[in-house]
Every structure is written in C-alpha cells, then in structure tokens.
Design an enzyme around this catalytic site. Structure first.
Site, PDB file in Angstrom:
ATOM      1  N   TYR A  54     -20.076  17.498  41.819  1.00 57.83           N
ATOM      2  CA  TYR A  54     -20.951  18.468  42.475  1.00 57.83           C
ATOM      3  C   TYR A  54     -21.754  17.832  43.613  1.00 57.83           C
ATOM      4  CZ  TYR A  54     -20.157  20.882  37.987  1.00 57.83           C
ATOM      5  OH  TYR A  54     -19.610  21.449  36.873  1.00 57.83           O
ATOM      6  N   HIS A  81     -14.114  15.301  33.121  1.00 58.63           N
ATOM      7  CA  HIS A  81     -14.166  16.565  33.869  1.00 58.63           C
ATOM      8  C   HIS A  81     -12.846  17.337  33.821  1.00 58.63           C
ATOM      9  CE1 HIS A  81     -16.577  18.524  37.366  1.00 58.63           C
ATOM     10  NE2 HIS A  81     -15.994  19.440  36.606  1.00 58.63           N
TER      11      HIS A  81
END
Length: 290
Positions: free
Chosen positions: A37, A99
């Site tokens: 992010y 992730h």
C-alpha cells in the site's frame, strides 16, 4: 484479535495517518496495512500519535501488515520484516500475513513467518488470498497452522467452500473489501433491510459479514463513516434477512492470483504488482509525534 478494524488500502500516508488517529480515538483497536500500500510510514506515525493523544499503551492495539510479493522467500522475507517494523515504528507485530501465494516461494515465506513467530517478534501469523489448495501446501510442511486467511469477502463473494474448509481447521476468515462496492451497497433488497433497521446499507453489510463469522476491516478516510461503520452492535439481522443477503452471492472475485504478472501462468497483460509509493512517503518516515 478484534473482530472489527480499519483498513488503509489506497490511502496516502497522510490519509492513513489521519484515519488511524480518528479510528483509534473512536474505539478501533485493529489496524490493517501492507507494504504494497506504500503507507506504512503514515500508519506508523498515526499509531504513535494516537497512543499519545488517547493515553493508550502499545498492547491496547492489534496491528497487522503483510509480506510483499517481491519480498517473498525465506531470507528476503525476514529482511523485509525488519524494514517494515521500522516503517511502522513498532518493536513487534500482532499479526503478519503473506500477501499473496507467489509461485514457488510461499512455502519458504511461511517458514520465515514461523521463525518470527517462535522468536516472539510476531504474535500470530497467517496468509492472505490463499485458496484451499494453497492452504494445503502450507499445512503439509508447517509446524504452525495459519491462524487467519484474509480474503475478499462480502455479500457478492462469500467463499462458501473455502469458509467451510477454514472453519473445520479453526482458521479465522478476515474480510478485505467487506462492503462489496457499489453493486452491493446499492442493492434494493439491502437498502430495504437497512431502512427496516434504521441503518445504512453499509452497516447492514458489515453486520452481515460479522454474523457470518468474518473479521472485517472497512476502509474510510472520513470521520463520520469511520464512526458509522463501527456502529453495528445495536441490531441483529434475522435469519430471513441473512438468507436473503446470502442469495446475492456470485462467487466472482474481483481479482485473483492467476491474473498477476508474477504468476507463472499469467500473460504479459497480467495485473502489475508493485509498491504504490505515495509522494508523501518521505514526509512521514521521520515525522515527529506532537
């Protein structure tokens, strides 16, 4: 682990810092971010500022981040973890996730997470975006079972088969994209249920996720919505309402790992996977807490 928290995907460092401070002020205790992010420095600053402003201790919060796809592998994951701790201004993590299941690397990455877990640097470990086959790969060679699998989960994507498999293992489902976007929020039936409870469509959907047994981490940068999203404890959806929302299930994930450019079977047109560094990242790396 709290069953409700704040997500910060697609937030700049300033937006992440501000929303983290706002959420913690209003009682949130779970914060979810990721290296991908590009806003860990903002999250780290927001955490430290909120702890000071609200007279809280580190142990009062539950902080999650994830090993980026480009950092996967045993040694590289361990090195990346230390850098992520620095960005987050923390000495340990409550939950560390893989992730995505990067081909040929996610089992070695899991070994790195187990090492960090046994060393006490991470209090819980898990995965994200792992289907049943990928989970079985990890379980076949693991000494610690993943405690969480963070998946896209909402009325449109309910992961029925995977959820049942995870429940059988005692593994928690954590929902990313828990509101389901405009299609779910604008659904006439959902809006009618919301009107019956004097709630918003978003609150009804988050209540549905909760009653289904999923941990939810909706993202918002607006104080009014951050507060409203958490106000789902004062009503209960009936069995009929739950069943009606379950009928919305399409099991169509908005994105899945075969589409990524780093997946061995993907085409060159696959989704590019990179850290989305924001222009304000340097500002928050060393920003002083007031």
């Amino acid at each position: 682990m709290p069953v409700f928290g704040l997500g910060v995907w697609k937030s700049s460092n300033k937006e992440a810092a501000d929303s983290v401070q706002t959420a913690i002020k209003h009682g949130y205790r779970l914060i979810d971010t990721a290296k991908q992010y590009g806003n860990q420095p903002g999250v780290g600053y927001g955490i430290q500022q909120a702890l000071k402003d609200n007279h809280l201790n580190r142990k009062d919060l539950f902080i999650t981040t994830k090993i980026f796809n480009g950092d996967q592998g045993y040694e590289s994951a361990l090195a990346a973890f230390e850098e992520q701790l620095k960005e987050l201004r923390l000495t340990y993590l409550d939950l560390l996730l893989i992730h995505w299941p990067v081909d040929g690397k996610y089992v070695d990455t899991w070994r790195a997470l187990e090492k960090l877990y046994h060393e006490g640097k991470v209090r819980a470990i898990g995965v994200s975006n792992f289907d049943e086959s990928k989970l079985k790969d990890v379980l076949a060679s693991s000494t610690v079972m993943p405690q969480v699998n963070q998946m896209e989960f909402n009325p449109l994507v309910q992961e029925d088969g995977l959820f049942e498999y995870m429940n059988g293992l005692g593994m928690a489902m954590e929902a990313w994209g828990p509101l389901g976007g405009g299609e779910a929020l604008s659904n006439k039936m959902v809006q009618e249920i919301a009107q019956n409870h004097d709630k918003s469509a978003a609150q009804v959907i988050l209540r549905f996720d909760y009653q289904m047994g999923a941990i939810t981490i909706p993202k918002s940068a607006h104080e009014e919505r951050i507060v409203a999203n958490s106000q789902i404890d004062d009503f209960v959806l009936s069995d009929a309402e739950m069943a009606a929302i379950q009928e919305l299930n399409q099991e169509k994930r908005s994105i899945w790992y075969p589409a990524f450019a780093w997946h061995a079977g993907s085409e060159e047109t696959g989704v590019k996977d990179q850290v989305s560094y924001w222009d304000d990242v340097d500002e928050y790396l060393n920003k002083t807490v007031d």
